[in-house]
Design an enzyme around this catalytic site. Structure first.
Site, PDB file in Angstrom:
ATOM      1  N   ASP A  50       0.844  -1.182   0.000  1.00  0.00           N
ATOM      2  CA  ASP A  50       0.000   0.000   0.000  1.00  0.00           C
ATOM      3  C   ASP A  50       0.885   1.238   0.000  1.00  0.00           C
ATOM      4  O   ASP A  50       2.103   1.142   0.168  1.00  0.00           O
ATOM      5  CB  ASP A  50      -1.002   0.000   1.154  1.00  0.00           C
ATOM      6  CG  ASP A  50      -0.374  -0.003   2.534  1.00  0.00           C
ATOM      7  OD1 ASP A  50       0.852  -0.226   2.630  1.00  0.00           O
ATOM      8  OD2 ASP A  50      -1.093   0.196   3.524  1.00  0.00           O
ATOM      9  N   TYR A  86       2.953   4.763   0.797  1.00  0.00           N
ATOM     10  CA  TYR A  86       3.661   5.267   1.976  1.00  0.00           C
ATOM     11  C   TYR A  86       2.669   6.024   2.855  1.00  0.00           C
ATOM     12  O   TYR A  86       1.841   6.799   2.355  1.00  0.00           O
ATOM     13  CB  TYR A  86       4.798   6.183   1.560  1.00  0.00           C
ATOM     14  CG  TYR A  86       5.895   5.473   0.792  1.00  0.00           C
ATOM     15  CD1 TYR A  86       6.606   4.421   1.379  1.00  0.00           C
ATOM     16  CD2 TYR A  86       6.227   5.853  -0.510  1.00  0.00           C
ATOM     17  CE1 TYR A  86       7.610   3.764   0.685  1.00  0.00           C
ATOM     18  CE2 TYR A  86       7.227   5.198  -1.210  1.00  0.00           C
ATOM     19  CZ  TYR A  86       7.920   4.154  -0.611  1.00  0.00           C
ATOM     20  OH  TYR A  86       8.910   3.496  -1.304  1.00  0.00           O
ATOM     21  N   PHE A 118       6.136   2.280  -4.394  1.00  0.00           N
ATOM     22  CA  PHE A 118       7.535   2.463  -3.992  1.00  0.00           C
ATOM     23  C   PHE A 118       8.157   3.788  -4.431  1.00  0.00           C
ATOM     24  O   PHE A 118       9.257   4.125  -4.012  1.00  0.00           O
ATOM     25  CB  PHE A 118       8.413   1.301  -4.496  1.00  0.00           C
ATOM     26  CG  PHE A 118       7.950  -0.038  -4.025  1.00  0.00           C
ATOM     27  CD1 PHE A 118       8.019  -0.381  -2.684  1.00  0.00           C
ATOM     28  CD2 PHE A 118       7.388  -0.953  -4.906  1.00  0.00           C
ATOM     29  CE1 PHE A 118       7.562  -1.611  -2.231  1.00  0.00           C
ATOM     30  CE2 PHE A 118       6.922  -2.188  -4.464  1.00  0.00           C
ATOM     31  CZ  PHE A 118       7.016  -2.513  -3.128  1.00  0.00           C
ATOM     32  N   HIS A 124       9.168  -8.690   0.367  1.00  0.00           N
ATOM     33  CA  HIS A 124       8.855  -7.269   0.224  1.00  0.00           C
ATOM     34  C   HIS A 124      10.120  -6.441   0.445  1.00  0.00           C
ATOM     35  O   HIS A 124      10.948  -6.776   1.302  1.00  0.00           O
ATOM     36  CB  HIS A 124       7.781  -6.862   1.242  1.00  0.00           C
ATOM     37  CG  HIS A 124       7.179  -5.531   0.955  1.00  0.00           C
ATOM     38  ND1 HIS A 124       7.740  -4.348   1.407  1.00  0.00           N
ATOM     39  CD2 HIS A 124       6.063  -5.189   0.255  1.00  0.00           C
ATOM     40  CE1 HIS A 124       6.995  -3.337   1.002  1.00  0.00           C
ATOM     41  NE2 HIS A 124       5.969  -3.813   0.303  1.00  0.00           N
TER      42      HIS A 124
END
Length: 337
Positions: free
Chosen positions: A179, A181, A192, A300
């Site tokens: 999801d 930041y 990202f 991740h």
């Protein structure tokens, strides 16, 4: 014909019943259809432009919510059986239509309505039916209410940025994250990625850059990954919004939409390379036909300890390019600034 004041009163009652906390501020008569188009604002922030649609109030006192595309009232009247227009297309269905506004006397609010219309049109030619489903409309309403209660990231105009930058028919790589930041000014609508003026990069992005170096690519001197999106890499999160300081706070609400997007991508005849980073992304793997498409997995990027080492050493970027070349799809210049 009811008066403008009566139309505003009906619209206010509708907003109150919906629990939105908004209030009607002006009514403009749409003479073509014989209805009132009512705008609204957040009374707690009267000087702020509110991104939103509008309400239509009929002379019978009926209230209907609409979007802000130029023919939104036409489509509403059609759905009510009151117009001679062609049958299937919904408010959000035509990808290339202009974003001119409904009749509206407030130019500042108009700009906000245009921004909202653009932000809520992810691949309308592909996802048009999905955007008309009750769950999606309820999802948009939920996000609106969340924004009234507190900070939600990314801002409304960036919510579907990944779709706007990477058209469906051009997607050759999908990077699926978790999801956005959950701190101010970081989320941009691309998984990202952060704006170029963010000096200290998030942990996940620093690990991504370390993995790039290991694969022989030189990271750009910033965290903006827009160049990847423009090279046909869809930078998609499994949830497209998040509350301030509350990771995964909207994960459940976005699950159905994300699954629909992956399903549509899976229907593509031309193969796609899917990069699934982390468990939420990898949970979508059963939606992908691996006889036609390529799947690459890794922990991740925000993982710690052994999983962080595994992510950095996974060779994801080199492997994506290897598979793209095998598919005769070119490669991605991961290091482009």
């Amino acid at each position: 014909m009811i008066s403008a004041q009566a139309a505003k009163k009906q619209a206010s009652a509708y907003l109150r019943d919906e629990g939105s906390g908004l209030s009607a501020v002006h009514a403009s008569r749409d003479k073509k259809h014989g209805v009132w188009v009512v705008g609204y604002r957040d009374p707690k922030q009267p000087d702020e432009t509110l991104d939103g649609g509008a309400l239509v109030v009929t002379d019978e006192g009926e209230v209907h919510s609409i979007g802000s595309t130029p023919d939104a009232v036409d489509h509403l009247m059609e759905s009510l059986g009151r117009g001679p227009w062609g049958a299937e297309e919904g408010v959000w269905s035509r990808e290339d239509e202009s974003l001119a506004l409904l009749a509206d006397e407030d130019t500042e609010e108009a700009a906000g309505l245009v921004a909202l219309a653009a932000s809520r049109r992810p691949w309308p030619a592909v996802l048009g039916e999905e955007l008309e489903k009750p769950y999606f409309r309820e999802l948009m309403r939920f996000i609106d209410l969340e924004r009234l209660r507190g900070a939600v990231y990314p801002p409304p105009g960036d919510m579907f940025a990944a779709f706007h930058l990477t058209p469906y028919e051009k997607v050759k790589v999908v990077i699926l994250g978790q999801d956005p930041y959950h701190q101010p000014d970081h989320a941009s609508g691309l998984c990202f990625s952060v704006p170029r003026d963010i000096a200290r990069l998030p942990t996940s992005l620093r690990n991504i850059q370390a993995a790039m170096v290991r694969d022989g690519f030189t990271p750009p001197p910033h965290g903006d990954l827009t160049s990847w999106a423009r090279q046909d890499v869809l930078l998609l999160n499994t949830a497209l919004t998040v509350r301030d300081a509350e990771p995964n706070s909207h994960a459940k609400e976005w699950r159905e939409f994300t699954a629909a997007v992956i399903t549509k991508l899976n229907e593509r005849r031309r193969p796609i390379v899917f990069v699934l980073w982390g468990n939420p992304a990898q949970s979508t793997r059963d939606l992908i036909d691996e006889d036609r498409h390529e799947v690459i997995t890794a922990p991740h990027p925000s993982a710690r300890g052994l999983a962080q080492t595994q992510f950095r050493e996974a060779g994801t970027f080199a492997e994506v390019n290897r598979r793209l070349k095998a598919l005769d799809a070119g490669d991605v210049d991961w290091g482009i600034a």
